[in-house]
Design a protein around this motif. Sequence first.
Motif, PDB file in Angstrom:
ATOM      1  N   PHE A 185      -1.767  -2.642  -6.174  1.00 41.43           N
ATOM      2  CA  PHE A 185      -3.189  -2.471  -5.832  1.00 41.43           C
ATOM      3  C   PHE A 185      -3.683  -1.214  -6.526  1.00 41.43           C
ATOM      4  O   PHE A 185      -2.981  -0.199  -6.536  1.00 41.43           O
ATOM      5  CB  PHE A 185      -3.404  -2.325  -4.321  1.00 41.43           C
ATOM      6  N   TRP A 219      -7.683  -6.022   4.278  1.00 42.68           N
ATOM      7  CA  TRP A 219      -6.399  -6.643   3.916  1.00 42.68           C
ATOM      8  C   TRP A 219      -6.548  -8.139   3.655  1.00 42.68           C
ATOM      9  O   TRP A 219      -5.928  -8.673   2.741  1.00 42.68           O
ATOM     10  CB  TRP A 219      -5.349  -6.359   4.992  1.00 42.68           C
ATOM     11  N   LYS A 277      -5.410  -9.412   0.041  1.00 41.25           N
ATOM     12  CA  LYS A 277      -4.266 -10.342   0.052  1.00 41.25           C
ATOM     13  C   LYS A 277      -4.667 -11.678  -0.583  1.00 41.25           C
ATOM     14  O   LYS A 277      -3.837 -12.415  -1.091  1.00 41.25           O
ATOM     15  CB  LYS A 277      -3.803 -10.585   1.490  1.00 41.25           C
ATOM     16  N   ASN A 335     -11.797   8.988   6.082  1.00 39.86           N
ATOM     17  CA  ASN A 335     -10.484   9.489   5.630  1.00 39.86           C
ATOM     18  C   ASN A 335     -10.218  10.892   6.146  1.00 39.86           C
ATOM     19  O   ASN A 335     -11.132  11.584   6.627  1.00 39.86           O
ATOM     20  CB  ASN A 335     -10.447   9.497   4.094  1.00 39.86           C
ATOM     21  N   TYR A 394     -10.113  -2.651   8.595  1.00 39.00           N
ATOM     22  CA  TYR A 394      -8.834  -2.784   7.870  1.00 39.00           C
ATOM     23  C   TYR A 394      -8.417  -4.247   7.785  1.00 39.00           C
ATOM     24  O   TYR A 394      -7.891  -4.691   6.767  1.00 39.00           O
ATOM     25  CB  TYR A 394      -7.742  -1.970   8.573  1.00 39.00           C
ATOM     26  N   ARG A 395      -8.643  -4.966   8.864  1.00 40.44           N
ATOM     27  CA  ARG A 395      -8.269  -6.391   8.869  1.00 40.44           C
ATOM     28  C   ARG A 395      -9.005  -7.127   7.741  1.00 40.44           C
ATOM     29  O   ARG A 395      -8.418  -7.890   6.986  1.00 40.44           O
ATOM     30  CB  ARG A 395      -8.597  -7.044  10.230  1.00 40.44           C
ATOM     31  N   ILE A 417     -10.771  -1.474  -3.858  1.00 40.29           N
ATOM     32  CA  ILE A 417      -9.358  -1.836  -4.057  1.00 40.29           C
ATOM     33  C   ILE A 417      -9.319  -3.118  -4.887  1.00 40.29           C
ATOM     34  O   ILE A 417      -9.983  -4.101  -4.545  1.00 40.29           O
ATOM     35  CB  ILE A 417      -8.638  -2.044  -2.705  1.00 40.29           C
ATOM     36  N   ASN A 423       2.531   5.631   2.541  1.00 40.71           N
ATOM     37  CA  ASN A 423       1.520   4.551   2.615  1.00 40.71           C
ATOM     38  C   ASN A 423       0.124   5.151   2.576  1.00 40.71           C
ATOM     39  O   ASN A 423      -0.080   6.273   3.053  1.00 40.71           O
ATOM     40  CB  ASN A 423       1.708   3.745   3.891  1.00 40.71           C
ATOM     41  N   GLU A 424      -0.803   4.374   2.055  1.00 39.62           N
ATOM     42  CA  GLU A 424      -2.219   4.846   1.998  1.00 39.62           C
ATOM     43  C   GLU A 424      -2.739   5.160   3.396  1.00 39.62           C
ATOM     44  O   GLU A 424      -3.694   5.904   3.561  1.00 39.62           O
ATOM     45  CB  GLU A 424      -3.115   3.773   1.356  1.00 39.62           C
ATOM     46  N   SER A 425      -2.089   4.611   4.398  1.00 39.84           N
ATOM     47  CA  SER A 425      -2.574   4.840   5.772  1.00 39.84           C
ATOM     48  C   SER A 425      -2.466   6.321   6.150  1.00 39.84           C
ATOM     49  O   SER A 425      -3.051   6.742   7.137  1.00 39.84           O
ATOM     50  CB  SER A 425      -1.787   3.988   6.773  1.00 39.84           C
ATOM     51  N   LEU A 455     -14.621   4.056   4.349  1.00 42.01           N
ATOM     52  CA  LEU A 455     -13.657   4.368   5.416  1.00 42.01           C
ATOM     53  C   LEU A 455     -13.785   5.848   5.774  1.00 42.01           C
ATOM     54  O   LEU A 455     -14.217   6.653   4.945  1.00 42.01           O
ATOM     55  CB  LEU A 455     -12.237   4.129   4.924  1.00 42.01           C
ATOM     56  N   ALA A 495       0.816  -1.220   0.000  1.00 43.66           N
ATOM     57  CA  ALA A 495       0.000   0.000   0.000  1.00 43.66           C
ATOM     58  C   ALA A 495       0.846   1.265   0.000  1.00 43.66           C
ATOM     59  O   ALA A 495       0.340   2.352   0.305  1.00 43.66           O
ATOM     60  CB  ALA A 495      -0.984   0.013   1.175  1.00 43.66           C
ATOM     61  N   LYS A 555      -8.239   7.439  11.673  1.00 44.47           N
ATOM     62  CA  LYS A 555      -8.188   6.676  12.947  1.00 44.47           C
ATOM     63  C   LYS A 555      -9.575   6.521  13.579  1.00 44.47           C
ATOM     64  O   LYS A 555      -9.683   6.206  14.747  1.00 44.47           O
ATOM     65  CB  LYS A 555      -7.224   7.318  13.975  1.00 44.47           C
ATOM     66  N   LEU A 563      -3.965   8.466   4.794  1.00 41.21           N
ATOM     67  CA  LEU A 563      -5.343   8.991   4.674  1.00 41.21           C
ATOM     68  C   LEU A 563      -6.234   8.574   5.855  1.00 41.21           C
ATOM     69  O   LEU A 563      -7.346   9.075   6.001  1.00 41.21           O
ATOM     70  CB  LEU A 563      -5.991   8.495   3.372  1.00 41.21           C
ATOM     71  N   SER A 564      -5.724   7.656   6.675  1.00 43.68           N
ATOM     72  CA  SER A 564      -6.581   7.126   7.749  1.00 43.68           C
ATOM     73  C   SER A 564      -6.882   8.197   8.805  1.00 43.68           C
ATOM     74  O   SER A 564      -5.974   8.902   9.254  1.00 43.68           O
ATOM     75  CB  SER A 564      -5.903   5.926   8.409  1.00 43.68           C
ATOM     76  N   LEU A 578     -14.592   3.296  -1.137  1.00 42.82           N
ATOM     77  CA  LEU A 578     -13.341   2.830  -1.739  1.00 42.82           C
ATOM     78  C   LEU A 578     -13.483   1.437  -2.354  1.00 42.82           C
ATOM     79  O   LEU A 578     -14.121   0.556  -1.779  1.00 42.82           O
ATOM     80  CB  LEU A 578     -12.275   2.809  -0.617  1.00 42.82           C
TER      81      LEU A 578
END
Length: 528
Positions: free
Chosen positions: A132, A90, A94, A105, A86-87, A119, A72-74, A103, A48, A79, A76-77, A117
Amino acid sequence: MAVKGTTAEVIEAFELTSTGAQGALSPRLFYEIVQQSPLAISITDDKADILYVNPAFENLTGYVNDVIVGKNESILSHKQTPAEVYRELWSTIKDKRSWHGTLVNRRVSGEAYLAELSITPVLGDNGAVAYFLGIHRDVSEMHALEQQLHHQKALIESVLDSAPVIVALLDAERNVILDNQAYKKLLGDLHGREPATLFVDALKQDGVDLKAVCRDSSGFSEREVRLDIAGSLEPRWFSVSGTWVGELDSTAGSYFKEQAPARCCLLLVANEVTVLKRQMEQARMQHLRASLAEQQRAQDMREALSGAIFQLQTPVNVIQAAADMLERGTDINKAREVLAQVLVSGQKAMETLRGALPDEPQEPATSVNLNSLLQDVLTLMTGRFLACGVVIDWCPQAVLSSICARPDQLRSLFMRLVENALLAVAESGKDHRSIRIATRSQSDRVEVLVQDNGPGIPESRRLKVFEPFYTGWNLARGHAGMGLSLVQETVNQHGGVVDVNPASVDGCQIRVTFPVSGRQRALQGSSL
Ligand code: FAD
């Protein structure tokens, strides 16, 4: 191979890796399409880390290409998105599957937005995930509108729930699409049978044309519906009103059409009127019983009087015979004997007549509010007041103590007093005829005053008027003079007092006083 963010580098990368499978479309064209897409597009490596972003991404996030490439795309997170999301994201990508979701952002400015989003994993020659492709758009506004809609629906539902009526909105197929708590409660009472369906069936049977309601955009109001519920002996009654409501066509096919109401919804509003209905039914039955009893009494009376007339015929015949004998100069002893016979048969006839007297009706004593009772009397006599041209001045005390009484007896008592007042104002010959009826509580007593502006009663006759068979009317004929005597008897039975108020100056004022409930029972014991 690694793809880096400058235009030339990216095109070169595409040209080098292109197999020519896209036919006539050149890598540059593909590049321009991505560049000019209104959707925010990013390409990352398999961790990412960002390799490329298009201008729409820059506009949406506020991050320029130079700054964000390599991050990393993170970045944009916000929190706020739960780790679980996210789990799941991914584990999906994957697994070489596309992931779609929403999400929270954060733009470069720190402002939060909702990102819808997608992906997509891009596989390399070896079949492993090489890149990705991320495509996202800002759906904050749409979410705000959805929330608004949700809140408005919740608001409407809570308003409907607080309404003390049953409400249900039915769609064109008569399915309930909105209802309130009162409706749900009725649904429970009906053991799951849809009340709206029962209402609609009953309305149809009652001749309500629901198709016409839709056709004419009209409605109907206060139609009585009876529901018989299994397991309950008593039916339940509802007053049902309906209004046509147009449902807008929200299907894709109607997107470019004028927003015209397409389907007819029916808003049903029902009030339960079972208690009222039962009261009315009870009143009807009482009236029926009273009228049957009255008919029976009249019939008994006719029979008894016919018997008495038959029996009186004998002494009349004997008197006739005695008169004839005396005329013919018959022996005085013989005449005496005949008269003795007359006496015997006359007494017998009297006994029969006494037996024909109807029993005093045994009405039970109950708590009575004289204001309400007098209102009944005034309502019952309205026609008489209008016919006599009399003005009624009704002056009740706002809150009046109750008394323990037999209401029917008191009703006829006050009707007699008001009837007398009407006769009195007629005797006076005055142009202005008025009757004033007032009530007032006085410590442990309740007083009713019936005042007329007639000729009044002179002091010498104020006691005499209560004697049986006394009548002093000049104009009124056919009155036996028993009215006030019966009034006094009823008042006495209720432990009260009635008199002609000596202080009254204009006309006559009859004053009736009763003890209030507790004291009256103590005074009267079991007699009331
Ligand atoms: P991290 O510590 O980065 O990750 C949280 C959890 O994510 C980890 O516990 C783990 O379960 C999982 N995870 C993270 N990285 C990996 C990895 N390499 N392999 C396996 N599991 C991993 N996030 C956004 O918030 N907004 C976006 O717009 C966004 N767009 C993305 C676009 C693409 C193409 C990709 C591939 C990812 C995108 N992500 C986006 C996800 C982002 O990479 C982060 O995983 C996420 O932002 C969480 O970051 P974090 O710092 O809060 O937690």
